[in-house]
Design an enzyme around this catalytic site. Structure first.
Site, short mmCIF file in Angstrom:
data_model
loop_
_atom_site.label_atom_id
_atom_site.label_comp_id
_atom_site.label_asym_id
_atom_site.label_seq_id
_atom_site.Cartn_x
_atom_site.Cartn_y
_atom_site.Cartn_z
N CYS A 133 0.81 -1.22 0.00
CA CYS A 133 0.00 0.00 0.00
C CYS A 133 0.85 1.28 0.00
O CYS A 133 0.32 2.35 -0.30
CB CYS A 133 -0.93 0.00 1.20
SG CYS A 133 -2.10 -1.39 1.20
N HIS A 272 -3.25 7.33 2.70
CA HIS A 272 -3.61 5.96 2.36
C HIS A 272 -4.96 5.63 2.98
O HIS A 272 -5.17 5.80 4.18
CB HIS A 272 -2.53 5.01 2.88
CG HIS A 272 -2.90 3.57 2.84
ND1 HIS A 272 -3.56 3.01 1.76
CD2 HIS A 272 -2.73 2.57 3.74
CE1 HIS A 272 -3.76 1.73 2.00
NE2 HIS A 272 -3.28 1.43 3.19
N ASN A 302 -10.30 -0.34 1.07
CA ASN A 302 -8.85 -0.18 0.99
C ASN A 302 -8.40 -0.64 -0.38
O ASN A 302 -8.41 -1.84 -0.68
CB ASN A 302 -8.18 -1.01 2.10
CG ASN A 302 -6.66 -0.88 2.10
OD1 ASN A 302 -6.05 -0.49 1.12
ND2 ASN A 302 -6.05 -1.24 3.23
#
Length: 346
Positions: A133, A272, A302
Site C-alpha cells: 500500500c 492511504h 482499501n
C-alpha cells in the site's frame, strides 16, 4: 500539535531543500470496476454484519474487478482520461511507472504491458511493488527524481491494486477491507518556481504481520501451499493499527518540518485509505481538521496503493486543489514501510 518522533527505528531518507526542477500534476484519472459489493452482500457468505464492518473500518461498499480482467486493464482505463486531461499523447511519454502488489503475473512487467497497450513505445517502464500500500508513495518519489533528468519531461504514474484476487473469500479479517481500483497521475516539468516536491520522509521496520507467504523463492507454489491458502494475504489487524497510527503521524510531521511548512498551512492531506478509523486517529494526533483530508475509503474500501491517488483525483476533479496549495501524500504498507511527501501544486 507536537508529535513525538521515534528516532530509533530505521533512519529515514529525507530532503529539506526541495528538488531543483519543478514539476506539476498535468492530469489525473481513476477507474472503478462497475461491480459494487456492499457490506450486506458480504454478510451472505461471511460471519459479519454491516454494523460491525462500518464501525471498525468505515467501509460501506467496495468494487470488484470482473474475472476476465487484470490489474493492467484497470491501469489502462485510468490512464486514458488522465492523458486526455493533460493533453499528452502516449507516444510522448518518457516513463510509465506502475505501483501495484497485484501485478498481472510475476513476469512480465505490468508497466511494460500497460506501456505497450498505450503505444508509449519510447517510455521507460518501471514497476514498484513490494511496499504494497506504500508503493504509490515510493513511485511518486521515483517519478519526482526522474523528472530532474533533462531527458525526462513527462511521466505517467499509475497506482492500482486488485486485492479481490489475493484475499481469501472466507476470511472476514481481510475480505471486508479491500476493494479494487486504479488511479493515474500525469507529471510534467513546470515553469512555476517552487512547485513539486518540497521534502519527504521514508521509514521501515521489518514485520511479517502483513504478508503473502507463498509464491516466492522461500515458499514456491505447490499443491500444498494452495491447499493451505498460503497465496492469500494474511494480516494482523492490531499490528496494522499500532504501526499506522504511530508511523503515519510521525512521518507526516517530519516531512512538513523538513519542508519548513507548519502543519496548519498544509491545505490538503491525501492519505492511504486503509481504514477510516486509522485516518481519523492520524488526523487527530496531528491536530488536523477532518475536512482537510479527502476520504474515499467509505465507498471504495482499501484499494492498496491506489487509495491516496483516488483521494488526490477526487480533489483535482472537484477543483479544490488550487495552484500554490501545499499538500501531503502519506501511506503505510506491508513490511512495514511508510512514507510522506510534501509538495506544492503548480
Amino acid at each position: 500539535m507536537t508529535v513525538a518522533l521515534d528516532r530509533a527505528v530505521a533512519p529515514s531518507h529525507q530532503t529539506g531543500a526541495g528538488l531543483s526542477v519543478p514539476f506539476a500534476i498535468a492530469g489525473t484519472g481513476m477507474h472503478l470496476p462497475p461491480t459494487v459489493v456492499t457490506n450486506e452482500d458480504l454478510t451472505r457468505t461471511l460471519d459479519t454484519s454491516d454494523a460491525w464492518i462500518t464501525s471498525r473500518t468505515g467501509i460501506r461498499e467496495r468494487r470488484m474487478l470482473a474475472p476476465d480482467l487484470a490489474t493492467s486493464d484497470m491501469c489502462l482505463a485510468a490512464a486514458r482520461p488522465a492523458l486526455e486531461a493533460a493533453g499528452v499523447d502516449p507516444a510522448g511519454l518518457d516513463a510509465v511507472v506502475v505501483a501495484s502488489y497485484t501485478g498481472d503475473q510475476p513476469l512480465v512487467s505490468t508497466a511494460l504491458i500497460v506501456k505497450d497497450a498505450l503505444g508509449a513505445h519510447r517510455a521507460l517502464s518501471l514497476d514498484v511493488t513490494q511496499a504494497a500500500c506504500a508503493s504509490g508513495i515510493q513511485a511518486m518519489l521515483i517519478a519526482a527524481h526522474l523528472l530532474q533528468n533533462p531527458s525526462i519531461g513527462t511521466i505517467l504514474l499509475l497506482a492500482a491494486d486488485c486485492a479481490s484476487r489475493i484475499t481469501d473469500p472466507a476470511d472476514r479479517t481481510t475480505r471486508v477491507f479491500f476493494g479494487d481500483a486504479a488511479a493515474a497521475v500525469v507529471l510534467t516539468r513546470s515553469h512555476t518556481p517552487g512547485a513539486g516536491l518540497l521534502s519527504y520522509d521514508l521509514g521501515s521496520q521489518l514485520s511479517y504481520d502483513v504478508q503473502i507467504p507463498a509464491g516466492g523463492s522461500k515458499l514456491p507454489a505447490s499443491a500444498a501451499t494452495v491447499a493451505a491458502g498460503d497465496h492469500y494475504l494474511s494480516m494482523d489487524g492490531r499490528a496494522v493499527w499500532k504501526a499506522a497510527t504511530t508511523r503515519l503521524p510521525e512521518s507526516i510531521a517530519r516531512a512538513a518540518e523538513r519542508a519548513g511548512v507548519p502543519l496548519h498551512e498544509v491545505r490538503h492531506f491525501f492519505l492511504h485509505q486503509a481504514n477510516l478509523n486509522i485516518l481519523t486517529e492520524t488526523l487527530a494526533t496531528l491536530g488536523i481538521p477532518r475536512q482537510r483530508a479527502t476520504v474515499t475509503i467509505d465507498r471504495l474500501g482499501n484499494t492498496g496503493s491506489a487509495g491516496l491517488f483516488t483521494a488526490l483525483h477526487t480533489a483535482v476533479a472537484e477543483g479544490s486543489l488550487l495552484p500554490g496549495d501545499t499538500y501531503v501524500l502519506a501511506g503505510i504498507g506491508a513490511g512495514f514501510q511508510w512514507g510522506s511527501l510534501c509538495l506544492r501544486h503548480a
